[in-house]
Design a protein around this motif. Structure first.
Motif, PDB file in Angstrom:
ATOM      1  N   HIS A 107       0.836  -1.190   0.000  1.00 16.79           N
ATOM      2  CA  HIS A 107       0.000   0.000   0.000  1.00 16.79           C
ATOM      3  C   HIS A 107       0.871   1.240   0.000  1.00 16.79           C
ATOM      4  N   ASP A 108       0.363   2.311  -0.650  1.00 16.30           N
ATOM      5  CA  ASP A 108       1.099   3.555  -0.715  1.00 16.30           C
ATOM      6  C   ASP A 108       1.484   4.000   0.683  1.00 16.30           C
ATOM      7  N   GLY A 109       2.729   4.327   0.872  1.00 17.96           N
ATOM      8  CA  GLY A 109       3.181   4.812   2.154  1.00 17.96           C
ATOM      9  C   GLY A 109       3.813   3.739   3.019  1.00 17.96           C
ATOM     10  N   ASP A 110       3.584   2.449   2.752  1.00 12.55           N
ATOM     11  CA  ASP A 110       4.172   1.433   3.619  1.00 12.55           C
ATOM     12  C   ASP A 110       5.106   0.478   2.879  1.00 12.55           C
ATOM     13  N   ALA A 111       5.407   0.769   1.629  1.00 12.06           N
ATOM     14  CA  ALA A 111       6.282  -0.127   0.872  1.00 12.06           C
ATOM     15  C   ALA A 111       7.321   0.674   0.110  1.00 12.06           C
ATOM     16  N   ALA A 112       8.450   0.089  -0.023  1.00 12.70           N
ATOM     17  CA  ALA A 112       9.508   0.656  -0.852  1.00 12.70           C
ATOM     18  C   ALA A 112      10.193  -0.505  -1.547  1.00 12.70           C
ATOM     19  N   CYS A 113      10.875  -0.210  -2.626  1.00 11.87           N
ATOM     20  CA  CYS A 113      11.644  -1.268  -3.264  1.00 11.87           C
ATOM     21  C   CYS A 113      13.082  -0.798  -3.425  1.00 11.87           C
ATOM     22  N   LEU A 121      11.625  -3.243 -15.151  1.00 13.31           N
ATOM     23  CA  LEU A 121      11.827  -3.744 -13.787  1.00 13.31           C
ATOM     24  C   LEU A 121      10.721  -3.248 -12.867  1.00 13.31           C
ATOM     25  N   LYS A 122      10.399  -1.971 -12.976  1.00 17.79           N
ATOM     26  CA  LYS A 122       9.347  -1.382 -12.139  1.00 17.79           C
ATOM     27  C   LYS A 122       8.001  -2.063 -12.391  1.00 17.79           C
ATOM     28  N   ALA A 141       7.861  -5.360 -10.622  1.00 15.37           N
ATOM     29  CA  ALA A 141       7.655  -5.170  -9.184  1.00 15.37           C
ATOM     30  C   ALA A 141       6.213  -4.791  -8.889  1.00 15.37           C
ATOM     31  N   GLU A 142       5.633  -3.917  -9.689  1.00 15.47           N
ATOM     32  CA  GLU A 142       4.246  -3.502  -9.473  1.00 15.47           C
ATOM     33  C   GLU A 142       3.285  -4.665  -9.678  1.00 15.47           C
ATOM     34  N   ALA A 143       3.573  -5.521 -10.645  1.00 18.94           N
ATOM     35  CA  ALA A 143       2.715  -6.691 -10.872  1.00 18.94           C
ATOM     36  C   ALA A 143       2.722  -7.605  -9.656  1.00 18.94           C
ATOM     37  N   GLU A 144       3.893  -7.814  -9.062  1.00 19.09           N
ATOM     38  CA  GLU A 144       3.961  -8.671  -7.872  1.00 19.09           C
ATOM     39  C   GLU A 144       3.378  -7.990  -6.650  1.00 19.09           C
ATOM     40  N   ALA A 145       3.558  -6.668  -6.557  1.00 15.52           N
ATOM     41  CA  ALA A 145       3.057  -5.920  -5.396  1.00 15.52           C
ATOM     42  C   ALA A 145       1.548  -5.744  -5.441  1.00 15.52           C
ATOM     43  N   GLY A 146       0.991  -5.701  -6.651  1.00 19.10           N
ATOM     44  CA  GLY A 146      -0.436  -5.429  -6.776  1.00 19.10           C
ATOM     45  C   GLY A 146      -0.767  -3.966  -6.546  1.00 19.10           C
ATOM     46  N   ALA A 147       0.231  -3.100  -6.642  1.00 18.77           N
ATOM     47  CA  ALA A 147       0.040  -1.671  -6.419  1.00 18.77           C
ATOM     48  C   ALA A 147       1.193  -0.914  -7.067  1.00 18.77           C
ATOM     49  N   PRO A 148       0.986   0.376  -7.323  1.00 17.18           N
ATOM     50  CA  PRO A 148       2.082   1.170  -7.888  1.00 17.18           C
ATOM     51  C   PRO A 148       3.257   1.278  -6.910  1.00 17.18           C
ATOM     52  N   ILE A 149       4.448   1.306  -7.454  1.00 17.34           N
ATOM     53  CA  ILE A 149       5.653   1.531  -6.664  1.00 17.34           C
ATOM     54  C   ILE A 149       5.995   3.011  -6.815  1.00 17.34           C
ATOM     55  N   ARG A 150       6.035   3.713  -5.707  1.00 18.70           N
ATOM     56  CA  ARG A 150       6.307   5.146  -5.756  1.00 18.70           C
ATOM     57  C   ARG A 150       7.623   5.535  -5.085  1.00 18.70           C
TER      58      ARG A 150
END
Length: 158
Positions: A11-17, A123-124, A127-136
């Motif tokens: 979820h936005d705000g709780d994940a980073a890559c 690459l991004k 990662a977004e496909a596995e996360a199920g959410a945008p990587i910001r």
């Protein structure tokens, strides 16, 4: 219902890559909450992907010249498909080649900067496909020196 912390949606705000854009291979890891970092499956069954792009000489342009990434890029080259394989893309960072255009087949040309950017966007998207959410948010590692004994070119590469 049991939850799998390794497959939860980020979820936005709780994940980073973190991205390791390597000369030979690349990888991405997620860090979310108190969980340990985990590598993203960039290709089926693989948590690393060759840092390679193969531009196909033929095919419709969708978001740039048609291309393959990683193992599919290397396979296309080995199979003798008409096109251009690009490897060791990181090595052009900090060089005058970055803004030059290179032929990729089929009468097409691509700036080296766009080759690198397209690979990182791929690459991004993995990662977004596995996360199920945008990587910001992302951390991108870098070598101590991109260009030995040339501080100006090293700073440009960064």
């Amino acid at each position: 219902m049991l939850r799998d912390p390794h497959r939860e949606s980020m979820h936005d705000g709780d994940a980073a890559c973190a991205i390791d854009f390597g000369t030979s291979n690349s990888a991405i890891a997620f860090v979310a909450g108190p969980a340990l970092p985990r590598l993203v499956e960039l290709e089926p069954g693989h948590r690393t992907m060759p840092t390679a792009v193969f531009y196909l000489a033929h095919g419709a342009d969708r978001d740039g010249a048609p291309r393959l990434f990683g193992r599919a890029a290397i396979a296309a080259y080995v199979d003798g498909l008409d096109g251009r394989l690009m490897r060791s893309m990181k090595s052009i960072l900090g060089s005058t080649l970055l803004d030059q255009t290179t032929a990729v087949g089929g009468g097409r040309g691509v700036k080296y900067r766009d080759v690198v950017a397209g690979y990182l966007r791929h690459l991004k998207s993995c990662a977004e496909a596995e996360a199920g959410a945008p990587i910001r948010r992302a951390v991108l590692g870098r070598p101590v020196f991109f260009v030995d004994d040339d501080p100006a070119r090293d700073a440009q590469a960064q």
